[in-house]
Design a protein around this motif. Structure first.
Motif, PDB file in Angstrom:
ATOM      1  N   ASN A 163       0.831  -1.211   0.000  1.00  0.00           N
ATOM      2  CA  ASN A 163       0.000   0.000   0.000  1.00  0.00           C
ATOM      3  C   ASN A 163       0.862   1.256   0.000  1.00  0.00           C
ATOM      4  O   ASN A 163       0.522   2.236   0.646  1.00  0.00           O
ATOM      5  CB  ASN A 163      -0.921   0.009   1.219  1.00  0.00           C
ATOM      6  CG  ASN A 163      -0.142  -0.069   2.512  1.00  0.00           C
ATOM      7  OD1 ASN A 163       0.922  -0.693   2.564  1.00  0.00           O
ATOM      8  ND2 ASN A 163      -0.636   0.563   3.559  1.00  0.00           N
ATOM      9  N   ASP A 202      -2.341   8.230   9.922  1.00  0.00           N
ATOM     10  CA  ASP A 202      -3.077   9.459  10.237  1.00  0.00           C
ATOM     11  C   ASP A 202      -2.597  10.014  11.572  1.00  0.00           C
ATOM     12  O   ASP A 202      -2.245   9.261  12.484  1.00  0.00           O
ATOM     13  CB  ASP A 202      -4.575   9.125  10.347  1.00  0.00           C
ATOM     14  CG  ASP A 202      -5.135   8.534   9.058  1.00  0.00           C
ATOM     15  OD1 ASP A 202      -5.280   9.281   8.085  1.00  0.00           O
ATOM     16  OD2 ASP A 202      -5.423   7.325   9.036  1.00  0.00           O
ATOM     17  N   GLY A 242       2.138   3.902   2.660  1.00  0.00           N
ATOM     18  CA  GLY A 242       1.136   3.701   3.710  1.00  0.00           C
ATOM     19  C   GLY A 242       0.888   5.009   4.434  1.00  0.00           C
ATOM     20  O   GLY A 242       1.805   5.824   4.583  1.00  0.00           O
ATOM     21  N   THR A 243      -0.333   5.214   4.826  1.00  0.00           N
ATOM     22  CA  THR A 243      -0.705   6.459   5.503  1.00  0.00           C
ATOM     23  C   THR A 243      -0.897   6.218   6.988  1.00  0.00           C
ATOM     24  O   THR A 243      -1.724   5.373   7.365  1.00  0.00           O
ATOM     25  CB  THR A 243      -2.042   6.977   4.930  1.00  0.00           C
ATOM     26  OG1 THR A 243      -1.897   7.166   3.534  1.00  0.00           O
ATOM     27  CG2 THR A 243      -2.466   8.284   5.600  1.00  0.00           C
ATOM     28  N   LYS A 260       1.892  -0.672  11.641  1.00  0.00           N
ATOM     29  CA  LYS A 260       2.241  -1.945  11.005  1.00  0.00           C
ATOM     30  C   LYS A 260       2.650  -1.697   9.563  1.00  0.00           C
ATOM     31  O   LYS A 260       2.251  -0.693   8.962  1.00  0.00           O
ATOM     32  CB  LYS A 260       1.069  -2.924  11.079  1.00  0.00           C
ATOM     33  CG  LYS A 260       0.760  -3.293  12.524  1.00  0.00           C
ATOM     34  CD  LYS A 260      -0.314  -4.324  12.639  1.00  0.00           C
ATOM     35  CE  LYS A 260      -0.524  -4.643  14.128  1.00  0.00           C
ATOM     36  NZ  LYS A 260      -1.708  -5.465  14.348  1.00  0.00           N
ATOM     37  N   TYR A 289      -4.230   8.538  14.635  1.00  0.00           N
ATOM     38  CA  TYR A 289      -4.154   7.077  14.848  1.00  0.00           C
ATOM     39  C   TYR A 289      -3.327   6.787  16.099  1.00  0.00           C
ATOM     40  O   TYR A 289      -2.216   7.306  16.244  1.00  0.00           O
ATOM     41  CB  TYR A 289      -3.516   6.423  13.627  1.00  0.00           C
ATOM     42  CG  TYR A 289      -3.335   4.922  13.730  1.00  0.00           C
ATOM     43  CD1 TYR A 289      -4.432   4.062  13.769  1.00  0.00           C
ATOM     44  CD2 TYR A 289      -2.057   4.350  13.782  1.00  0.00           C
ATOM     45  CE1 TYR A 289      -4.265   2.691  13.847  1.00  0.00           C
ATOM     46  CE2 TYR A 289      -1.884   2.978  13.848  1.00  0.00           C
ATOM     47  CZ  TYR A 289      -2.988   2.151  13.889  1.00  0.00           C
ATOM     48  OH  TYR A 289      -2.823   0.782  13.966  1.00  0.00           O
ATOM     49  N   GLU A 327      -1.025   0.460  16.936  1.00  0.00           N
ATOM     50  CA  GLU A 327       0.335   0.072  16.561  1.00  0.00           C
ATOM     51  C   GLU A 327       0.554   0.297  15.066  1.00  0.00           C
ATOM     52  O   GLU A 327      -0.296  -0.073  14.249  1.00  0.00           O
ATOM     53  CB  GLU A 327       0.558  -1.404  16.899  1.00  0.00           C
ATOM     54  CG  GLU A 327       1.947  -1.894  16.506  1.00  0.00           C
ATOM     55  CD  GLU A 327       2.171  -3.367  16.841  1.00  0.00           C
ATOM     56  OE1 GLU A 327       1.219  -4.039  17.314  1.00  0.00           O
ATOM     57  OE2 GLU A 327       3.300  -3.839  16.629  1.00  0.00           O
TER      58      GLU A 327
HETATM   59  O1  LIG Z   1       0.824   0.960   6.245  1.00  0.00           O
HETATM   60  C1  LIG Z   1      -0.013   1.277   7.109  1.00  0.00           C
HETATM   61  C2  LIG Z   1      -1.201   1.951   6.777  1.00  0.00           C
HETATM   62  C3  LIG Z   1      -2.101   2.261   7.791  1.00  0.00           C
HETATM   63  N1  LIG Z   1      -1.825   1.938   9.081  1.00  0.00           N
HETATM   64  C4  LIG Z   1      -2.765   2.334  10.149  1.00  0.00           C
HETATM   65  C5  LIG Z   1      -2.552   3.805  10.510  1.00  0.00           C
HETATM   66  C6  LIG Z   1      -3.616   4.530   9.745  1.00  0.00           C
HETATM   67  O2  LIG Z   1      -3.948   5.745  10.374  1.00  0.00           O
HETATM   68  C7  LIG Z   1      -4.731   3.511   9.766  1.00  0.00           C
HETATM   69  C8  LIG Z   1      -5.709   3.633   8.652  1.00  0.00           C
HETATM   70  O3  LIG Z   1      -5.007   3.548   7.434  1.00  0.00           O
HETATM   71  P1  LIG Z   1      -5.744   3.858   6.048  1.00  0.00           P
HETATM   72  O4  LIG Z   1      -6.556   5.105   6.158  1.00  0.00           O
HETATM   73  O5  LIG Z   1      -4.730   3.776   4.972  1.00  0.00           O
HETATM   74  O6  LIG Z   1      -6.667   2.563   5.912  1.00  0.00           O
HETATM   75  P2  LIG Z   1      -8.245   2.440   5.676  1.00  0.00           P
HETATM   76  O7  LIG Z   1      -8.448   1.176   4.958  1.00  0.00           O
HETATM   77  O8  LIG Z   1      -8.798   3.703   5.074  1.00  0.00           O
HETATM   78  O9  LIG Z   1      -8.734   2.259   7.176  1.00  0.00           O
HETATM   79  P3  LIG Z   1      -9.592   3.278   8.075  1.00  0.00           P
HETATM   80  O10 LIG Z   1     -10.992   3.078   7.647  1.00  0.00           O
HETATM   81  O11 LIG Z   1      -9.312   2.808   9.469  1.00  0.00           O
HETATM   82  O12 LIG Z   1      -9.078   4.671   7.831  1.00  0.00           O
HETATM   83  O13 LIG Z   1      -4.082   2.228   9.698  1.00  0.00           O
HETATM   84  C9  LIG Z   1      -0.651   1.294   9.418  1.00  0.00           C
HETATM   85  O14 LIG Z   1      -0.364   1.013  10.573  1.00  0.00           O
HETATM   86  N2  LIG Z   1       0.216   0.981   8.414  1.00  0.00           N
END
Ligand SMILES: O=c1ccn([C@H]2C[C@H](O)[C@@H](COP(=O)(O)OP(=O)(O)OP(=O)(O)O)O2)c(=O)[nH]1
Ligand SMILES: [Mg+2]
Length: 157
Positions: free
Chosen positions: A89, A95, A92-93, A103, A98, A101
């Motif tokens: 991904n 936030d 990776g984001t 990952k 957040y 942990e």
């Molecule tokens: O490589 C990554 C990507 C994300 N995260 C954690 C921190 C981030 O703030 C959260 C949400 O990530 P993201 O917004 O990319 O995922 P989502 O699928 O949109 O999940 P959500 O609905 O929880 O936002 O997951 C990690 O630990 N590692």
């Protein structure tokens, strides 16, 4: 080594039990963009990543990211070039709100099994400013030379 000055934004880090004993993320050189992140897998529980498979690798870290910033998790080019290991991904984001942990989602695009050992530097974290846009719905947008051209419209060479 670090380029941090007293005016540099502060990244708060909690080390969870399974990352105790591992080095905190740090910049390897004064001008490095990213801090390397280490795998917080147990000594006796190495992860063997088979070709074509992905896995979520724990870092054992919780970040408190300063307001107005995000952390981007990016692959390490050495792992990508030598073994085909990258972040699925990318970037990776993480936030700023957040509090879980952090990952790292690795995928093996190489031909060989890849062994992830405790303390291995698996990815890098880049602190980057982020802006929140004000959303304004419009009926037209300004004209430009590019217009709607994209996806190779300017040629390939
Ligand atoms: O490589 C990554 C990507 C994300 N995260 C954690 C921190 C981030 O703030 C959260 C949400 O990530 P993201 O917004 O990319 O995922 P989502 O699928 O949109 O999940 P959500 O609905 O929880 O936002 O997951 C990690 O630990 N590692
Ligand atoms: Mg999200």
């Amino acid at each position: 080594m670090t380029a941090a000055s007293t005016t540099a934004p502060t990244l708060g880090i909690i080390r969870l039990e399974h990352s105790k004993g591992l080095e905190l993320p740090s910049y390897e050189t004064a001008g490095a963009s990213g801090m390397d992140l280490r795998a917080a897998v147990a000594e006796d529980r190495q992860i063997v990543l088979l070709p074509g498979r992905r896995t979520l690798v724990p870092t054992g870290l919780i970040f408190e990211i300063p307001h107005g910033y995000e952390v981007q998790i990016r692959p390490r080019s050495g792992l990508a070039a030598k073994f085909g290991i990258t972040c699925l991904n990318t970037p990776g984001t993480i936030d700023s709100d957040y509090r879980g942990e952090v990952k790292v989602l690795l995928i093996n695009l190489g031909d060989e099994d890849f062994r992830i050992e405790r303390g291995m530097r698996i990815a890098q974290a880049v602190l980057a400013p982020v802006a929140h846009a004000q959303i304004e719905e419009r009926s037209t947008v300004s004209e430009t030379a590019r217009g709607a051209g994209g996806f190779g419209s300017t040629g390939h060479a």
